[in-house]
Design a protein around this motif. Structure first.
Motif, PDB file in Angstrom:
ATOM      1  N   ASN A 223      31.102  32.264  48.708  1.00 27.00           N
ATOM      2  CA  ASN A 223      29.853  31.743  48.139  1.00 27.00           C
ATOM      3  C   ASN A 223      29.998  30.275  47.755  1.00 27.00           C
ATOM      4  N   SER A 224      31.151  29.914  47.174  1.00 27.95           N
ATOM      5  CA  SER A 224      31.387  28.516  46.800  1.00 27.95           C
ATOM      6  C   SER A 224      31.459  27.638  48.041  1.00 27.95           C
ATOM      7  N   LEU A 225      32.100  28.155  49.096  1.00 28.76           N
ATOM      8  CA  LEU A 225      32.199  27.392  50.333  1.00 28.76           C
ATOM      9  C   LEU A 225      30.825  27.164  50.943  1.00 28.76           C
ATOM     10  N   VAL A 226      29.990  28.203  50.940  1.00 30.79           N
ATOM     11  CA  VAL A 226      28.628  28.064  51.477  1.00 30.79           C
ATOM     12  C   VAL A 226      27.844  27.032  50.661  1.00 30.79           C
ATOM     13  N   ASP A 227      27.966  27.106  49.328  1.00 28.03           N
ATOM     14  CA  ASP A 227      27.289  26.116  48.474  1.00 28.03           C
ATOM     15  C   ASP A 227      27.747  24.704  48.811  1.00 28.03           C
ATOM     16  N   SER A 228      29.054  24.544  49.009  1.00 25.36           N
ATOM     17  CA  SER A 228      29.597  23.221  49.333  1.00 25.36           C
ATOM     18  C   SER A 228      29.086  22.732  50.679  1.00 25.36           C
ATOM     19  N   VAL A 229      29.061  23.631  51.654  1.00 26.58           N
ATOM     20  CA  VAL A 229      28.573  23.239  52.993  1.00 26.58           C
ATOM     21  C   VAL A 229      27.100  22.858  52.943  1.00 26.58           C
ATOM     22  N   ILE A 230      26.295  23.652  52.228  1.00 26.27           N
ATOM     23  CA  ILE A 230      24.865  23.352  52.119  1.00 26.27           C
ATOM     24  C   ILE A 230      24.651  22.021  51.411  1.00 26.27           C
ATOM     25  N   ALA A 231      25.456  21.785  50.356  1.00 23.89           N
ATOM     26  CA  ALA A 231      25.344  20.507  49.650  1.00 23.89           C
ATOM     27  C   ALA A 231      25.707  19.355  50.575  1.00 23.89           C
ATOM     28  N   SER A 232      26.731  19.544  51.409  1.00 25.78           N
ATOM     29  CA  SER A 232      27.126  18.499  52.364  1.00 25.78           C
ATOM     30  C   SER A 232      26.033  18.256  53.395  1.00 25.78           C
ATOM     31  N   ILE A 233      25.408  19.346  53.857  1.00 26.24           N
ATOM     32  CA  ILE A 233      24.314  19.204  54.828  1.00 26.24           C
ATOM     33  C   ILE A 233      23.144  18.453  54.203  1.00 26.24           C
ATOM     34  N   ASP A 234      22.795  18.827  52.967  1.00 24.85           N
ATOM     35  CA  ASP A 234      21.693  18.144  52.281  1.00 24.85           C
ATOM     36  C   ASP A 234      22.016  16.663  52.062  1.00 24.85           C
ATOM     37  N   GLU A 235      23.271  16.397  51.688  1.00 23.09           N
ATOM     38  CA  GLU A 235      23.671  15.000  51.481  1.00 23.09           C
ATOM     39  C   GLU A 235      23.625  14.219  52.790  1.00 23.09           C
TER      40      GLU A 235
END
Length: 375
Positions: A118-130
């Protein structure tokens, strides 16, 4: 089902072992005598209970062993099922459901896996948004630069085209055309120069020429350099510093650009103002606050949170009547940030203040305590 199969197999194995051992004992009288002697010498509990049947002992041991095997097999299968559920959730997320997270709560290492996923998915989504935000920012930058370059470039081409086509009546008219084209070319160069500085300052690895800087002396020099221009606009510049000299470790050239931009803006946009003040205030041994203030027209409240955005101008039109590229304050903010400080603005009917917080020592970063204005 796996538990049932395991139990059946274990029962067959147990029965086979019992039959084989029983056959061995029946065909070996010496072994029978040895077992009998052991039975009579072994007592269990306070009542001195004797075990007369070796089969009972073996059955108890085998039951304990069987229970352990069945438990191990079922737990192993249960963990495999959990892992399949986690993989299924991952496939669901990978198919585009980026707002979904693994919902169930488990125990032990499996729960750590779920939390990590879940943390990895959050990090990936944050990277995509950034990444999307950066891409959008780049597109806006290109659009704004194109807009600001096209206007003067069109004028340059237009006036030079008139000269090229001999559409003039006198040498004075030629000079007028060339002078206008020259002014527009300087305007373009100013934009390109500011754009270069802005992009360079936005890079976190931009090197700084750090030296010990006398802030009081720097403010005095800035006031002197703008004194003539301020006098032409009917304004005065004053410097207020503490009794003790204030020194910081900073890049003098880049900080000078910051204060040049702020004073220039006060002169350009401080309509109706009579005075500009440069104030130095060491709030602690680690932090210095420097403000540039003017008593001119206030900045609208809705614009306070946007003045540091690139290409943003407070006036509604993009007219060049006041000059400038719209990058000055964005550059100032980037330079201050590189030094580990922060900058903000306040404005009311009496005073507009650009406040800069800087660390005394290089390499120290000051936490931004300013509450952003609401729109």
């Amino acid at each position: 089902m796996e538990g049932i199969v395991t139990v059946v197999i274990l029962l067959l194995v147990n029965l086979s072992v019992i039959v084989i051992l029983n056959e061995m004992i029946q065909t070996n009288p010496g072994l029978q005598d040895g077992i009998f002697i052991i039975k009579r010498s072994v007592f269990i509990g306070p009542t001195h209970y004797q075990l007369w049947s070796w089969e009972n002992i073996f059955i108890v041991l085998m039951v304990i062993f069987d229970v352990g095997v069945v438990y191990w097999r079922l737990i192993r299968r249960y963990h495999q099922m959990q892992l399949r559920h986690i993989i299924g959730e991952l496939h669901y997320i990978a198919n585009g459901h980026f707002d979904h997270r693994i919902p169930f709560t488990l125990k032990g290492d499996t729960q750590r896996v779920v939390t990590s996923v879940n943390s990895l998915v959050d990090s990936v989504i944050a990277s995509i948004d950034e990444e999307r935000r950066i891409e959008k920012s780049k597109d806006e930058l290109i659009t704004n630069v194109s807009h600001d370059l096209r206007t003067p470039l069109t004028s340059i081409i237009g006036y030079l085209g008139l000269i090229e086509d001999h559409q003039y009546h006198s040498e004075e008219e030629i000079l007028k055309y060339t002078n206008t084209a020259f002014s527009k070319a300087k305007q373009m160069k100013s934009l390109v120069d500011d754009l270069f500085v802005y992009t360079k300052m936005r890079q976190t690895d931009t090197p700084l020429s750090i030296a010990t800087l006398d802030v009081d002396q720097m403010m005095e020099q800035l006031a002197a350099s703008f004194e003539l221009e301020a006098g032409e606009k009917g304004m005065s510049i004053s410097v207020e510093t503490p009794d003790e000299p204030v020194h910081i470790e900073a890049d003098a050239e880049k900080l000078g650009r910051v204060f040049n931009n702020l004073i220039s803006n006060a002169l350009k946009y401080g309509e109706g103002g009579k005075h500009i003040a440069l104030r130095v205030n060491p709030v602690s041994d680690d932090e210095v606050v420097i403000s540039v203030e003017n008593d001119g027209q206030k900045i609208p409240r809705a614009a306070l949170g946007q003045v540091f955005e690139r290409f943003y101008r407070v006036e509604e039109s993009r007219s060049k009547a006041t000059g400038g590229t719209g990058l000055g304050l964005a550059i100032a903010q980037s330079i201050v940030s590189l030094h580990g400080g922060y900058i903000y603005v306040t404005s009311d009917d009496e005073l507009t203040r650009f406040v800069i917080h800087l660390p005394v020592k290089n390499g120290v970063k000051i936490k931004n305590q300013q509450v952003k204005p609401t729109h």
